[in-house]
Design an enzyme around this catalytic site. Structure first.
Site, PDB file in Angstrom:
ATOM      1  N   LYS A   1       0.808  -1.227   0.000  1.00 26.52           N
ATOM      2  CA  LYS A   1       0.000   0.000   0.000  1.00 26.52           C
ATOM      3  C   LYS A   1       0.838   1.272   0.000  1.00 26.52           C
ATOM      4  CE  LYS A   1      -4.494  -1.473   1.629  1.00 26.52           C
ATOM      5  NZ  LYS A   1      -4.272  -2.880   2.078  1.00 26.52           N
TER       6      LYS A   1
ATOM      7  N   SER B   1       1.753  -9.765  -0.865  1.00 26.59           N
ATOM      8  CA  SER B   1       1.425  -8.340  -0.770  1.00 26.59           C
ATOM      9  C   SER B   1       1.775  -7.712   0.572  1.00 26.59           C
ATOM     10  CB  SER B   1      -0.061  -8.128  -1.074  1.00 26.59           C
ATOM     11  OG  SER B   1      -0.867  -8.956  -0.246  1.00 26.59           O
TER      12      SER B   1
ATOM     13  N   GLU C   1     -10.249   7.098   4.050  1.00 26.73           N
ATOM     14  CA  GLU C   1     -10.912   6.135   4.911  1.00 26.73           C
ATOM     15  C   GLU C   1      -9.932   5.004   5.175  1.00 26.73           C
ATOM     16  OE1 GLU C   1     -10.932   6.121   1.685  1.00 26.73           O
ATOM     17  OE2 GLU C   1     -10.379   4.029   1.296  1.00 26.73           O
TER      18      GLU C   1
HETATM   19  C1  LIG Z   1      -5.116  -3.945   1.746  1.00 23.95           C
HETATM   20  C2  LIG Z   1      -4.370  -5.183   1.441  1.00 23.95           C
HETATM   21  C3  LIG Z   1      -4.745  -6.031   0.376  1.00 23.95           C
HETATM   22  C4  LIG Z   1      -5.965  -5.801  -0.466  1.00 23.95           C
HETATM   23  O1  LIG Z   1      -5.929  -4.670  -1.251  1.00 23.95           O
HETATM   24  P1  LIG Z   1      -5.790  -4.727  -2.849  1.00 23.95           P
HETATM   25  O2  LIG Z   1      -6.116  -3.359  -3.261  1.00 23.95           O
HETATM   26  O3  LIG Z   1      -6.741  -5.759  -3.354  1.00 23.95           O
HETATM   27  O4  LIG Z   1      -4.389  -5.110  -3.141  1.00 23.95           O
HETATM   28  C5  LIG Z   1      -3.967  -7.139   0.112  1.00 23.95           C
HETATM   29  N1  LIG Z   1      -2.883  -7.440   0.857  1.00 23.95           N
HETATM   30  C6  LIG Z   1      -2.495  -6.669   1.895  1.00 23.95           C
HETATM   31  C7  LIG Z   1      -1.296  -7.064   2.671  1.00 23.95           C
HETATM   32  C8  LIG Z   1      -3.220  -5.516   2.229  1.00 23.95           C
HETATM   33  O5  LIG Z   1      -2.839  -4.762   3.264  1.00 23.95           O
END
Ligand SMILES: *Cc1c(COP(=O)(O)O)cnc(C)c1O
Length: 401
Positions: free
Chosen positions: A94, A382, A116
């Protein structure tokens, strides 16, 4: 940038039928300003240079790719690789778009970032960007989430952000969006709204995708470096869809790669038990854009559930709805149980504790690997799982050896 990215979305922010910008009249001029600023500033040499500097010296990019040898051996079949966004500063992808949104705000002469947050991950990333740029930061968060996600509330406050509790309706993410938008209207001359995924009105789905594109560009080069070839399958979890768009978009000009977006199937396929929007959704509108949507019997956004609160959204980015319709990307799902198994497996077998969101993509990779001997799977890790360990261990235990 590749030709697909240049031509999508169209000038009005549509990916085929999906996207657009349905705005309350007072916000129309402000979104026009953001669109024009993005078009101009993001292409300037100064912005590109500043962003490169931040990515290298503050975020710690490039993040590596890791070969998950033990998991690959245990699954049998395809070799699994992970793009390590858990090693990006603040522990998830993010920050890639938050730093860029902050930089855009700075170049626009804004002094404040607003958003938000659901579980608090986006709020923490944005508060980090605001601290870096010396800006004010105002984060709207449902009261239920404030109680559930206390450590992230503390982080945001430590980073200097004001956290505004939202006490109406379900007191969660959807209401937090409504509340933040309302608060933004009278402040739009000096504040930039920073949406947390590839969702919301145009230009956000495009802008956030472009800011996450670095993940796919790095991954493509690193994967070729490591293996001498391109991956056969590229996969990521899909909540709003930003980490998936970032990784996928790095490979869109290559032939022969299969893409899989992995949605959360929660505890069952009954409405209310999952957040598998593309799998079960219908056309609809939410938060100022047209997309696929999980609706309740009244046609309103339905309640959703998943073990991974970052995937907890009844809509999905409009580009994913489009890529599903055109068949360019396949969408599948993993349920809570599969994600948990993957969470424990990556921890035990590779020494990496993943975010429960990312564990959905790994669960898919582990499930598919036996069907693809001799092939390779690249998944987006992610984020890291530190935020999830208390919940997982208190609810499900420490895991089997
Ligand atoms: C917020 C988040 C997501 C989901 O958000 P996307 O916009 O779908 O990528 C996925 N993985 C992590 C670690 C997150 O913090």
């Amino acid at each position: 940038m590749t030709s697909y990215l240049k031509s999508h979305p169209d000038r009005d922010g549509f990916f085929g039928d999906y996207g657009g910008a349905e705005l309350p009249p007072p916000l129309v001029p402000h979104f026009k300003e953001i669109r024009e600023a993005y078009d101009k500033i993001s292409k300037s040499a100064e912005f590109i240079r500043d962003l490169r500097y931040i990515r290298k010296h503050f975020q710690g990019r490039p993040t590596p790719i890791s070969y998950l040898k033990n998991i690959s051996d245990a699954c049998g079949g395809a070799q699994i690789y992970a793009k390590r966004e858990d090693l990006n500063h603040t522990g998830a992808h993010k920050l890639n778009h938050c730093m860029a949104e902050g930089l855009l705000a700075k170049h626009m002469g804004k002094t404040k970032l607003m958003a938000e947050t659901g579980a608090g991950q986006h709020g923490v990333a944005l508060a980090t960007a605001a601290a870096y740029f010396g800006m004010e930061c105002e984060i709207h968060m449902g009261e239920i989430d404030i109680e559930k996600e206390a450590p992230n509330v503390t982080r945001m406050k430590l980073l200097g952000a004001t956290v505004v509790p939202v006490d109406f309706g379900g007191r969660s993410l959807k209401e937090a969006v409504d509340s933040a938008f309302q608060a933004y209207v009278p402040q739009a001359d000096h504040a930039l709204f920073a949406i947390g995924s590839v969702v919301g009105p145009h230009p956000y789905p495009m802008m956030v995708r472009d800011f996450q594109h670095v993940v796919g560009v790095e991954a493509r080069e690193q994967f070729i470096d490591m293996t001498g070839e391109l991956p056969d399958i590229v996969t990521a979890c899909v909540g709003g869809g930003s980490n998936a768009m970032g990784l996928f978009s790095g490979f869109f000009e290559d032939d022969g790669i299969e893409f899989y977006g992995v949605e959360p199937m929660g505890t069952s396929s009954n409405l209310g038990d999952h957040a598998a929007t593309i799998t079960y959704g219908v056309d609809g509108d939410i938060h100022g854009f047209h997309t696929l949507l999980l609706k309740d019997e009244n046609g309103d956004p339905a309640p959703v559930h998943t073990i991974a609160s970052g995937l907890d959204y009844p809509g999905v980015g409009p580009e994913h709805a489009f890529l599903h319709k055109t068949g360019r990307v396949n969408y599948t799902s993993a349920n809570d149980k599969e994600a948990l198994d993957a969470f424990y497996a990556l921890s035990r077998q590779e020494g990496i504790i993943p975010a429960l969101e990312s564990a959905h993509a790994l669960a898919f990779a582990m499930r598919e690997a036996p069907n693809h001997p001799g092939k390779s799977i690249l998944m987006n890790l992610s984020g890291r799982g530190d935020k999830d360990i208390d919940y997982v261990v208190e609810t499900f235990g420490i895991g089997e050896a």
